[in-house]
Design a protein around this motif. Structure first.
Motif, PDB file in Angstrom:
ATOM      1  N   PHE A 159     -20.337  69.537 -42.341  1.00 17.23           N
ATOM      2  CA  PHE A 159     -19.604  68.525 -41.407  1.00 17.23           C
ATOM      3  C   PHE A 159     -20.150  68.848 -39.802  1.00 17.23           C
ATOM      4  CE2 PHE A 159     -17.605  72.535 -41.877  1.00 17.23           C
ATOM      5  CZ  PHE A 159     -17.311  73.259 -40.944  1.00 17.23           C
ATOM      6  N   GLY A 160     -19.985  68.073 -39.037  1.00 19.80           N
ATOM      7  CA  GLY A 160     -20.436  68.237 -37.517  1.00 19.80           C
ATOM      8  C   GLY A 160     -20.242  66.926 -36.896  1.00 19.80           C
ATOM      9  N   GLN A 161     -21.050  66.609 -35.693  1.00 21.53           N
ATOM     10  CA  GLN A 161     -20.841  65.687 -34.980  1.00 21.53           C
ATOM     11  C   GLN A 161     -22.320  65.028 -34.526  1.00 21.53           C
ATOM     12  OE1 GLN A 161     -18.711  66.776 -31.508  1.00 21.53           O
ATOM     13  NE2 GLN A 161     -16.601  66.337 -32.837  1.00 21.53           N
ATOM     14  N   ALA A 162     -22.551  63.520 -34.538  1.00 22.84           N
ATOM     15  CA  ALA A 162     -23.855  63.088 -34.216  1.00 22.84           C
ATOM     16  C   ALA A 162     -23.514  61.530 -33.889  1.00 22.84           C
ATOM     17  CB  ALA A 162     -24.872  63.209 -35.427  1.00 22.84           C
ATOM     18  N   GLY A 163     -24.271  61.191 -32.604  1.00 21.69           N
ATOM     19  CA  GLY A 163     -24.160  59.735 -32.195  1.00 21.69           C
ATOM     20  C   GLY A 163     -22.775  59.491 -32.073  1.00 21.69           C
ATOM     21  N   GLY A 164     -21.800  60.116 -31.651  1.00 19.64           N
ATOM     22  CA  GLY A 164     -20.463  59.800 -31.158  1.00 19.64           C
ATOM     23  C   GLY A 164     -19.436  59.676 -32.494  1.00 19.64           C
ATOM     24  N   TRP A 165     -20.031  59.931 -33.687  1.00 20.64           N
ATOM     25  CA  TRP A 165     -19.305  59.935 -34.990  1.00 20.64           C
ATOM     26  C   TRP A 165     -19.079  61.504 -35.433  1.00 20.64           C
ATOM     27  CZ3 TRP A 165     -17.464  55.698 -37.723  1.00 20.64           C
ATOM     28  CH2 TRP A 165     -17.793  54.401 -37.213  1.00 20.64           C
ATOM     29  N   THR A 166     -18.152  61.740 -36.130  1.00 19.61           N
ATOM     30  CA  THR A 166     -17.798  63.049 -36.956  1.00 19.61           C
ATOM     31  C   THR A 166     -18.064  62.683 -38.246  1.00 19.61           C
ATOM     32  OG1 THR A 166     -16.237  64.043 -35.364  1.00 19.61           O
ATOM     33  CG2 THR A 166     -16.375  64.765 -37.567  1.00 19.61           C
ATOM     34  N   PHE A 167     -19.074  63.540 -38.678  1.00 14.89           N
ATOM     35  CA  PHE A 167     -19.587  63.279 -40.227  1.00 14.89           C
ATOM     36  C   PHE A 167     -18.863  64.394 -41.201  1.00 14.89           C
ATOM     37  CE2 PHE A 167     -22.854  65.653 -38.405  1.00 14.89           C
ATOM     38  CZ  PHE A 167     -23.314  66.524 -39.406  1.00 14.89           C
ATOM     39  N   LEU A 168     -18.696  64.148 -42.379  1.00 10.51           N
ATOM     40  CA  LEU A 168     -18.294  64.901 -43.506  1.00 10.51           C
ATOM     41  C   LEU A 168     -19.016  64.529 -44.738  1.00 10.51           C
ATOM     42  CD1 LEU A 168     -16.320  67.388 -44.322  1.00 10.51           C
ATOM     43  CD2 LEU A 168     -14.543  65.624 -45.034  1.00 10.51           C
ATOM     44  N   LEU A 169     -19.720  65.266 -45.234  1.00  9.91           N
ATOM     45  CA  LEU A 169     -20.494  65.075 -46.642  1.00  9.91           C
ATOM     46  C   LEU A 169     -19.898  66.048 -47.658  1.00  9.91           C
ATOM     47  CD1 LEU A 169     -22.328  63.917 -44.187  1.00  9.91           C
ATOM     48  CD2 LEU A 169     -24.318  64.762 -45.429  1.00  9.91           C
ATOM     49  N   TYR A 170     -19.794  65.441 -48.817  1.00 11.05           N
ATOM     50  CA  TYR A 170     -19.062  66.096 -49.826  1.00 11.05           C
ATOM     51  C   TYR A 170     -19.472  65.183 -51.195  1.00 11.05           C
ATOM     52  CZ  TYR A 170     -15.369  62.737 -49.232  1.00 11.05           C
ATOM     53  OH  TYR A 170     -14.827  61.730 -49.207  1.00 11.05           O
ATOM     54  N   HIS A 171     -19.204  66.055 -52.298  1.00 11.30           N
ATOM     55  CA  HIS A 171     -19.182  65.344 -53.666  1.00 11.30           C
ATOM     56  C   HIS A 171     -17.581  64.946 -53.976  1.00 11.30           C
ATOM     57  CE1 HIS A 171     -23.457  65.887 -54.420  1.00 11.30           C
ATOM     58  NE2 HIS A 171     -23.239  67.087 -54.258  1.00 11.30           N
ATOM     59  N   ASP A 172     -16.809  66.050 -54.586  1.00 12.07           N
ATOM     60  CA  ASP A 172     -15.487  65.638 -54.966  1.00 12.07           C
ATOM     61  C   ASP A 172     -14.659  66.338 -54.001  1.00 12.07           C
ATOM     62  OD1 ASP A 172     -16.208  64.007 -57.023  1.00 12.07           O
ATOM     63  OD2 ASP A 172     -16.899  65.982 -58.251  1.00 12.07           O
ATOM     64  N   THR A 173     -13.679  65.824 -53.658  1.00 12.24           N
ATOM     65  CA  THR A 173     -12.424  66.503 -52.745  1.00 12.24           C
ATOM     66  C   THR A 173     -11.800  67.134 -53.653  1.00 12.24           C
ATOM     67  OG1 THR A 173     -11.201  64.415 -52.520  1.00 12.24           O
ATOM     68  CG2 THR A 173     -12.761  64.899 -50.691  1.00 12.24           C
ATOM     69  N   PRO A 174     -11.283  68.409 -53.341  1.00 15.13           N
ATOM     70  CA  PRO A 174     -10.212  69.126 -54.225  1.00 15.13           C
ATOM     71  C   PRO A 174      -8.878  68.447 -54.180  1.00 15.13           C
ATOM     72  CG  PRO A 174     -10.461  70.381 -52.179  1.00 15.13           C
ATOM     73  CD  PRO A 174     -11.123  69.047 -52.048  1.00 15.13           C
ATOM     74  N   GLY A 225     -24.202  53.035 -34.946  1.00 21.08           N
ATOM     75  CA  GLY A 225     -24.535  54.033 -34.402  1.00 21.08           C
ATOM     76  C   GLY A 225     -24.491  55.385 -35.256  1.00 21.08           C
ATOM     77  N   LEU A 226     -24.453  55.164 -36.400  1.00 25.37           N
ATOM     78  CA  LEU A 226     -24.382  56.055 -37.597  1.00 25.37           C
ATOM     79  C   LEU A 226     -25.548  56.898 -37.559  1.00 25.37           C
ATOM     80  CD1 LEU A 226     -22.759  54.504 -40.721  1.00 25.37           C
ATOM     81  CD2 LEU A 226     -21.578  55.566 -38.808  1.00 25.37           C
ATOM     82  N   ARG A 227     -25.516  58.329 -37.367  1.00 22.58           N
ATOM     83  CA  ARG A 227     -26.408  59.272 -37.346  1.00 22.58           C
ATOM     84  C   ARG A 227     -26.170  60.648 -38.245  1.00 22.58           C
ATOM     85  NH1 ARG A 227     -26.609  56.651 -32.691  1.00 22.58           N
ATOM     86  NH2 ARG A 227     -28.617  55.947 -31.797  1.00 22.58           N
ATOM     87  N   LEU A 228     -27.147  61.385 -38.679  1.00 24.82           N
ATOM     88  CA  LEU A 228     -27.027  62.666 -39.260  1.00 24.82           C
ATOM     89  C   LEU A 228     -28.213  63.490 -38.824  1.00 24.82           C
ATOM     90  CD1 LEU A 228     -26.407  61.950 -42.917  1.00 24.82           C
ATOM     91  CD2 LEU A 228     -24.705  62.827 -41.200  1.00 24.82           C
ATOM     92  N   PRO A 229     -28.025  64.765 -38.250  1.00 32.99           N
ATOM     93  CA  PRO A 229     -28.898  65.583 -37.738  1.00 32.99           C
ATOM     94  C   PRO A 229     -29.931  66.005 -38.477  1.00 32.99           C
ATOM     95  CG  PRO A 229     -26.934  66.798 -37.792  1.00 32.99           C
ATOM     96  CD  PRO A 229     -26.570  65.466 -38.439  1.00 32.99           C
ATOM     97  N   ARG A 230     -31.224  65.397 -38.686  1.00 28.98           N
ATOM     98  CA  ARG A 230     -32.180  65.589 -39.595  1.00 28.98           C
ATOM     99  C   ARG A 230     -32.765  67.162 -39.595  1.00 28.98           C
ATOM    100  NH1 ARG A 230     -37.442  61.729 -40.755  1.00 28.98           N
ATOM    101  NH2 ARG A 230     -37.966  62.699 -42.713  1.00 28.98           N
ATOM    102  N   ARG A 231     -32.929  67.621 -38.414  1.00 28.17           N
ATOM    103  CA  ARG A 231     -33.491  69.019 -38.294  1.00 28.17           C
ATOM    104  C   ARG A 231     -32.258  69.906 -38.692  1.00 28.17           C
ATOM    105  NH1 ARG A 231     -36.392  70.885 -32.781  1.00 28.17           N
ATOM    106  NH2 ARG A 231     -37.918  69.517 -33.647  1.00 28.17           N
ATOM    107  N   ASP A 232     -31.041  69.694 -38.342  1.00 24.35           N
ATOM    108  CA  ASP A 232     -30.100  70.658 -38.724  1.00 24.35           C
ATOM    109  C   ASP A 232     -30.024  71.038 -40.063  1.00 24.35           C
ATOM    110  OD1 ASP A 232     -29.583  71.147 -36.053  1.00 24.35           O
ATOM    111  OD2 ASP A 232     -27.557  70.418 -36.262  1.00 24.35           O
TER     112      ASP A 232
END
Length: 344
Positions: A209-224, A323-330
């Motif tokens: 999770f984190g923030q990029a391009g004014g959006w907060t992102f959350l990446l996951y497979h299955d939520t509990p 404006g969706l982005r993800l921090p590639r280097r991170d």
């Protein structure tokens, strides 16, 4: 002026007669009922007439373009727009690159050439080229995402202008381990220390999770189970927009969901599956709620012919339009915030 079958036929006849590129192009079949449309559409698909384009004319003068009997691709009550869309389908059917299609439409009418390049239905004026690396902001992840790497679901959340959605609070509401969130755990930490099991074996139990391009992102497979138990806390995050991209590679299913102000933006199409569109053919209803994405896809196609993957083109269009982005280097260096689900 209300469009009738006669006015449409006469207008197309005049248009085709005035341009050599259209001399041999007939008006697509025009149906006046759903049953008639189904018959014409099936025949057009078999014969590939005008790319399978058929027209359904409503009683109120709305012209609805269909590819196949059930997929509506445009709806307009403006005669000039209907003529343009018919010509666009005809020029695409002639083959060639998208630039060649644009040039052909421009020879017919300079406005039509600019319109095709913009991807819209109105004269967009001068269209500026992208001029950036298309595989930076978001599209860098498109290839691996098709194989569910690094995560099945890419979720993005945005608040009202000037506000942000708290990434830590969002991750906790989804079920992230509070201790790891509080400790500022990074992806490289999960990969290095894993209580006796390799991270690759537990990655299905993790999120980033984190923030990029004014959006907060959350990446996951299955939520509990039990996520979002505190609905008031979720509402307090102030989410106004959200985007979900979900991959199920074993079934080759890839979906896109866009929510805005509590409602789904989809022109009543239901689940929007990626990515079946053909280059040069807008993936969503022309002039509809997602037409901004049609425009961005067209620009991506024209600006970056070197991209052979429609997923990369589509992800670049999402970056340009939303404006969706993800921090590639991170992600590459393991610096992105991460956690396992609590109790896993």
């Amino acid at each position: 002026m209300e469009i009738t079958k006669r006015t449409l036929a006469e207008a197309w006849q005049r248009t085709a007669a005035g341009h050599a590129l259209l001399h041999e192009v007939g008006l697509p079949p025009v149906a006046l009922s759903d049953d008639e449309l189904e018959r014409w559409a099936e025949r057009a698909e078999e014969e590939a007439e005008d790319g399978g384009l058929c027209l359904l004319l409503d009683e109120d003068g709305t012209v609805r373009g269909h590819h196949g009997p059930y997929r509506e691709v445009f709806a307009t009550r403006v005669l000039e727009q209907a003529l343009y869309l018919i010509a666009e389908a005809a020029m695409r059917r002639r083959g060639g690159s998208l630039e060649e299609v644009a040039d052909a439409l421009e020879r017919i009418d300079p406005v039509w050439g600019r319109r095709f390049r913009s991807g819209g239905l109105d004269d967009a004026g001068t269209v500026e080229a992208c001029g950036r690396d298309p595989l930076e902001g978001l599209a860098w992840i498109a290839g691996s995402w098709r194989e569910q790497d690094p995560y099945t679901t890419l979720a993005f959340f945005r608040a009202a202008p000037g506000l942000t959605v708290d990434a830590e609070r969002l991750a906790l509401l989804y079920g992230a381990d509070p201790a790891q969130v509080a400790a500022g755990t990074r992806l490289k930490d999960l990969q290095a220390v894993d209580s006796g099991r390799a991270h690759w074996d537990r990655q299905w139990e993790s999120c980033c999770f984190g923030q990029a391009g004014g959006w907060t992102f959350l990446l996951y497979h299955d939520t509990p189970p039990g996520s979002f138990a505190d609905k008031e806390a979720y509402a307090a995050l102030g989410i106004k927009e959200s985007v979900w991209l979900t991959a199920t590679s074993a079934k080759a299913i890839y979906t896109f969901d866009y929510m805005r102000d509590g409602g789904r933006v989809d022109d009543d199409w239901g689940v929007l599956e990626l990515i079946w569109y053909e280059r040069g053919r807008a993936p969503y209803l022309r002039g509809g709620e997602l037409d901004f994405l049609n425009r961005a896809v067209r620009r991506a196609e024209l600006d970056h012919p070197e991209l052979t993957s429609t997923f990369e083109l589509y992800f670049h269009a999402l970056e340009e339009s939303l404006g969706l982005r993800l921090p590639r280097r991170d992600f590459a260096e393991g610096e992105v915030r991460a956690a396992y689900w609590a109790g896993e």
